[in-house]
Design a protein around this motif. Sequence first.
Motif, short mmCIF file in Angstrom:
data_model
loop_
_atom_site.label_atom_id
_atom_site.label_comp_id
_atom_site.label_asym_id
_atom_site.label_seq_id
_atom_site.Cartn_x
_atom_site.Cartn_y
_atom_site.Cartn_z
N UNK A 356 0.96 -1.23 -0.10
CA UNK A 356 0.01 0.08 0.00
C UNK A 356 0.77 1.24 0.01
N UNK A 357 0.53 2.09 -0.88
CA UNK A 357 1.36 3.37 -0.78
C UNK A 357 0.42 4.49 -0.55
N UNK A 365 2.94 16.02 5.72
CA UNK A 365 2.94 15.66 4.43
C UNK A 365 4.08 14.67 4.22
N UNK A 366 3.66 13.53 3.66
CA UNK A 366 4.62 12.60 3.41
C UNK A 366 4.22 11.37 2.91
N UNK A 367 5.04 10.32 2.70
CA UNK A 367 4.55 9.08 2.16
C UNK A 367 4.84 7.78 2.76
N UNK A 368 4.09 6.89 2.82
CA UNK A 368 4.22 5.69 3.53
C UNK A 368 4.08 4.58 2.35
N UNK A 370 3.83 0.38 2.43
CA UNK A 370 4.03 -0.70 3.26
C UNK A 370 4.37 -1.97 2.28
N UNK A 371 5.55 -2.45 2.97
CA UNK A 371 6.22 -3.53 2.43
C UNK A 371 6.33 -4.93 3.34
N UNK A 372 6.55 -5.89 2.71
CA UNK A 372 6.70 -7.21 3.38
C UNK A 372 8.15 -7.51 3.83
N UNK A 373 8.33 -7.88 5.12
CA UNK A 373 9.62 -8.41 5.36
C UNK A 373 9.61 -9.86 6.21
N UNK A 374 10.65 -10.37 6.29
CA UNK A 374 10.77 -11.60 7.25
C UNK A 374 10.86 -10.99 8.84
N UNK A 375 9.82 -11.45 9.38
CA UNK A 375 9.88 -11.09 11.02
C UNK A 375 11.13 -11.74 11.50
N UNK A 376 12.11 -11.09 11.93
CA UNK A 376 13.40 -11.52 12.72
C UNK A 376 13.05 -12.77 13.62
N UNK A 388 7.63 1.92 5.10
CA UNK A 388 8.42 2.69 4.94
C UNK A 388 8.11 4.15 4.77
N UNK A 389 8.41 4.72 6.09
CA UNK A 389 7.60 6.07 6.26
C UNK A 389 8.37 7.32 6.25
#
Length: 477
Positions: A356-357, A365-368, A370-376, A388-389
């Motif tokens: 999602x963007x 004002x900005x951008x976010x 949302x990306x998938x990563x591996x849970x550590x 990624x905000x």
Amino acid sequence: IPVEDFDLVIFGATGDLSHRKIFPGLFRRFVAGQIPETSRIIGAARTRQDDKAFRNEIAGAIVEFTGVKKTDPNLTKFLELLGYTAIDAKGTDGWNELKSRMRKGAIHAFYFSVAPSLFGDLAERLHSHKIADEGSRIVVEKPFGRDLESARALNAMLAQHFSEQQIYRIDHYLGKETVQNLMVVRFANILFEPLWNAQFIDHVQITVAETVGVSGRGAYYDKSGAMRDMVQNHMMQLLCLIAMEPPYHFDPDAVRDEKLKVIRALEPVEPDDIVRGQYQADEDSSGYLEDAEDPESRTESYVAMKVKISNWRWQGTPFYLRTGKKLRARTSEIAITFKEPPHSIFDMSSGPKANELVIRLQPNDGMNLKVMIKEPGPGGMRLVQVPLDMTFAEALGPEGGDMPDAYERLIMDVIRGDQTLFMRGDEVEAAWAWTDPIIEAWDDSKARPEPYDAGSSGPEESLRLLHRDNRRWREIR
Ligand code: BG6
């Protein structure tokens, strides 16, 4: 970069917009060194007063709306640029004096910050008194008409004395930094554009939520409603910037041609795809009917709708739009939900979710993204979605993070002669052609808007618009 020497006349200079936005904006540009000290800013309105009284009035407004001290030397210098002429828009008083104030060789711009019913009179008198010439610019405020017919009449009236290249129709949303950023994000990054279509985008949500009600301006708003006040102009512009094809160049007509194509490709909205609402009173605050001073009013203070764009790029991707007053929070954003990956190699229970963007227009004002990563951790391949905000102000630091107000940017563009961020006559007409049938259907039906609580996210009914498509509105917060 300073603009060229100019004479700017502001009709309606004693009004609210002029006090709150136009003069504070001009002052900030002056402090930034963009306005030559030789330039003249002439207020024109019906009130009889001299230059000194007008300068005092404007000094008060600038102090109030910018927070600068009354004794600030910049303010003293800025006030020296100001003059005032009392004018009768429908008569002859003041026009010769105004003419005598205009200097040869400077750029001439005329800002119509007045009711649209006066546009024709002002245009005609500027012309007949030979105050304006082919190089002059006129700036007109919204509302630009209240339907297609009145917008056409306004366009025709202005066209009698001014060419399209001279007319600057303001939609202040286009002056917002982050709104302009929509074009940069899309067309200056290789990352997004290949995915920017129905194949990869599931749906788009555009939200402009406000916490304020309409008290104090009920008389205007009640004749307008959310559809005319926000959707036909601001929301439509946001939709265009998100949905348009890449223009061949960042050039006024190239950009506006592409926006126009989006508006023309909008499908008519089905009655079932639109919800309108009206906020109700609670213990702490007044309801719409009191604010509008009409206990019977059926004007909407909220509207939500599902919009379809009938072209190759967007076939099958709905755009959900909503805007309203007295909602839970003041927030404007565009959220683009991508489709899920076609096949998951991971355990489905923790499998990938859709990217999602979110582009935040205000506040922060900005951008976010949302990306998938591996849970550590050693617990296997568990996936988690993280943001990624960034806010533009933080990313750019104190120097680059200065966000000028929309009006500052737009007025400087008028002086520069750049129409890119202004609406062309055909764009405005196309937008009315699309909204007219919706408003007419409401006028014909005797149905009342759905009530909603002040401080809520809008009427319950609006949830249905997305639920039936197996989607959900983002939270307003
Ligand atoms: C104006 C509308 O054009 O935009 C107002 O008439 C609305 O009703 C305002 O409140 C919202 O602008 P902003 O810049 O505060 O989002």
